[in-house]
Design a protein around this motif. Structure first.
Motif, mmCIF file in Angstrom:
data_model
loop_
_atom_site.group_PDB
_atom_site.id
_atom_site.type_symbol
_atom_site.label_atom_id
_atom_site.label_comp_id
_atom_site.label_asym_id
_atom_site.label_seq_id
_atom_site.Cartn_x
_atom_site.Cartn_y
_atom_site.Cartn_z
ATOM 1 N N LEU A 259 -9.872 0.307 -34.156
ATOM 2 C CA LEU A 259 -10.258 1.865 -34.181
ATOM 3 C C LEU A 259 -9.011 2.744 -34.605
ATOM 4 N N MET A 260 -7.468 2.447 -34.371
ATOM 5 C CA MET A 260 -6.679 3.026 -34.845
ATOM 6 C C MET A 260 -6.447 2.704 -36.404
ATOM 7 N N ASN A 261 -6.726 1.640 -36.974
ATOM 8 C CA ASN A 261 -6.847 1.455 -38.391
ATOM 9 C C ASN A 261 -7.658 2.232 -39.159
ATOM 10 N N GLU A 262 -9.055 2.288 -38.487
ATOM 11 C CA GLU A 262 -9.970 3.207 -39.207
ATOM 12 C C GLU A 262 -9.495 4.709 -39.204
ATOM 13 N N THR A 263 -9.098 5.112 -37.994
ATOM 14 C CA THR A 263 -8.530 6.614 -38.049
ATOM 15 C C THR A 263 -7.385 6.643 -39.020
ATOM 16 N N LEU A 264 -6.431 5.775 -39.172
ATOM 17 C CA LEU A 264 -5.313 5.881 -40.178
ATOM 18 C C LEU A 264 -5.713 5.885 -41.533
ATOM 19 N N SER A 265 -6.975 4.984 -41.976
ATOM 20 C CA SER A 265 -7.251 4.963 -43.149
ATOM 21 C C SER A 265 -8.039 6.340 -43.752
ATOM 22 N N GLU A 266 -8.755 6.860 -42.809
ATOM 23 C CA GLU A 266 -9.358 8.206 -42.884
ATOM 24 C C GLU A 266 -8.418 9.162 -43.075
ATOM 25 N N ALA A 267 -7.467 9.198 -42.189
ATOM 26 C CA ALA A 267 -6.444 10.473 -42.213
ATOM 27 C C ALA A 267 -5.695 10.328 -43.716
ATOM 28 N N ILE A 268 -5.392 8.884 -44.138
ATOM 29 C CA ILE A 268 -4.693 8.940 -45.569
ATOM 30 C C ILE A 268 -5.890 9.290 -46.567
ATOM 31 N N GLU A 269 -6.762 9.063 -46.447
ATOM 32 C CA GLU A 269 -7.773 9.375 -47.566
ATOM 33 C C GLU A 269 -8.261 10.829 -47.707
ATOM 34 N N TYR A 270 -8.398 11.621 -46.746
ATOM 35 C CA TYR A 270 -8.691 12.666 -46.472
ATOM 36 C C TYR A 270 -7.694 13.863 -46.297
ATOM 37 N N ASP A 271 -6.130 13.220 -46.465
ATOM 38 C CA ASP A 271 -5.259 14.160 -45.985
ATOM 39 C C ASP A 271 -5.303 15.012 -44.809
ATOM 40 N N GLN A 272 -5.738 14.357 -43.804
ATOM 41 C CA GLN A 272 -5.934 14.895 -42.390
ATOM 42 C C GLN A 272 -4.487 14.865 -41.553
ATOM 43 N N TYR A 273 -4.543 15.818 -40.515
ATOM 44 C CA TYR A 273 -3.442 16.006 -39.684
ATOM 45 C C TYR A 273 -4.014 14.948 -38.492
ATOM 46 N N VAL A 274 -2.724 14.123 -38.079
ATOM 47 C CA VAL A 274 -3.100 13.373 -36.957
ATOM 48 C C VAL A 274 -1.991 13.431 -35.794
ATOM 49 N N THR A 275 -2.416 12.852 -34.755
ATOM 50 C CA THR A 275 -1.465 13.040 -33.646
ATOM 51 C C THR A 275 -0.927 11.388 -33.418
ATOM 52 N N ILE A 276 0.239 10.894 -33.385
ATOM 53 C CA ILE A 276 0.677 9.771 -33.255
ATOM 54 C C ILE A 276 1.374 9.657 -32.000
ATOM 55 N N THR A 277 1.171 8.693 -31.044
ATOM 56 C CA THR A 277 1.884 8.391 -30.198
ATOM 57 C C THR A 277 2.658 7.189 -30.330
ATOM 58 N N HIS A 278 3.983 6.984 -30.238
ATOM 59 C CA HIS A 278 4.639 5.955 -30.550
ATOM 60 C C HIS A 278 5.811 5.739 -29.422
ATOM 61 N N TYR A 279 6.246 4.323 -29.346
ATOM 62 C CA TYR A 279 7.023 3.998 -28.404
ATOM 63 C C TYR A 279 8.521 4.016 -29.030
ATOM 64 N N ARG A 280 9.363 4.993 -28.579
ATOM 65 C CA ARG A 280 10.939 4.842 -29.269
ATOM 66 C C ARG A 280 11.603 5.326 -28.074
ATOM 67 N N ASN A 281 12.950 4.528 -28.057
ATOM 68 C CA ASN A 281 13.845 4.477 -27.088
ATOM 69 C C ASN A 281 13.412 4.655 -25.581
ATOM 70 N N ARG A 282 12.612 3.568 -25.340
ATOM 71 C CA ARG A 282 11.892 2.951 -24.016
ATOM 72 C C ARG A 282 11.167 4.389 -23.530
ATOM 73 N N ASN A 283 10.601 5.146 -24.282
ATOM 74 C CA ASN A 283 9.887 6.106 -24.042
ATOM 75 C C ASN A 283 8.686 6.643 -25.073
ATOM 76 N N TYR A 284 7.444 7.018 -24.729
ATOM 77 C CA TYR A 284 6.464 7.540 -25.579
ATOM 78 C C TYR A 284 6.739 8.839 -26.334
ATOM 79 N N GLU A 285 6.771 8.981 -27.360
ATOM 80 C CA GLU A 285 6.984 10.095 -28.229
ATOM 81 C C GLU A 285 5.693 10.373 -28.928
ATOM 82 N N ILE A 286 5.410 11.902 -29.039
ATOM 83 C CA ILE A 286 4.335 12.352 -29.905
ATOM 84 C C ILE A 286 4.814 13.081 -31.150
#
Length: 111
Positions: A44-71
């Motif tokens: 699902l994330m791969n599909e969303t990522l491909s669509e966002a790159i293709e159509y130049d859409q804004y995305v909200t990315i939640t990622h793990y950094r410095n032992r906490n999740y950031e947005i």
């Protein structure tokens, strides 16, 4: 009712090293554990990522950094295959380089 100085009374009898260890221990309790992703979520994330790159859409990315999740909210500018990182430009024109293995969630965002 006992009215004493509480913690102030005891910190004078503790070594500074012990006080630092106690503060570090409290900070460690606030750390979040990195969650493992299953195959369906990755697809699902791969599909969303491909669509966002293709159509130049804004995305909200939640990622793990410095032992906490950031947005991060922004547009995906570049996918660096060599280092396996996404280059995301947020609303303030700041570039974030996010490792793919640290990403927990990607969602399309309306702006």
């Amino acid at each position: 009712m006992i009215r004493d100085r509480g913690r102030i009374k005891w910190t004078s009898m503790m070594l500074p090293e012990h006080v630092k260890l106690l503060r570090d221990w409290v900070k460690e309790d606030q750390y979040e554990q990195k969650r493992e992703m299953d195959e369906q979520q990755l697809e699902l994330m791969n599909e969303t990522l491909s669509e966002a790159i293709e159509y130049d859409q804004y995305v909200t990315i939640t990622h793990y950094r410095n032992r906490n999740y950031e947005i991060v909210i922004g547009k995906i500018h570049y996918w660096d295959e060599l280092t396996q990182r996404l280059h995301v430009i947020d609303h303030f024109k700041e570039v974030h380089r996010i490792p793919v293995d640290a990403i927990a969630d990607i969602r399309m965002t309306e702006t």
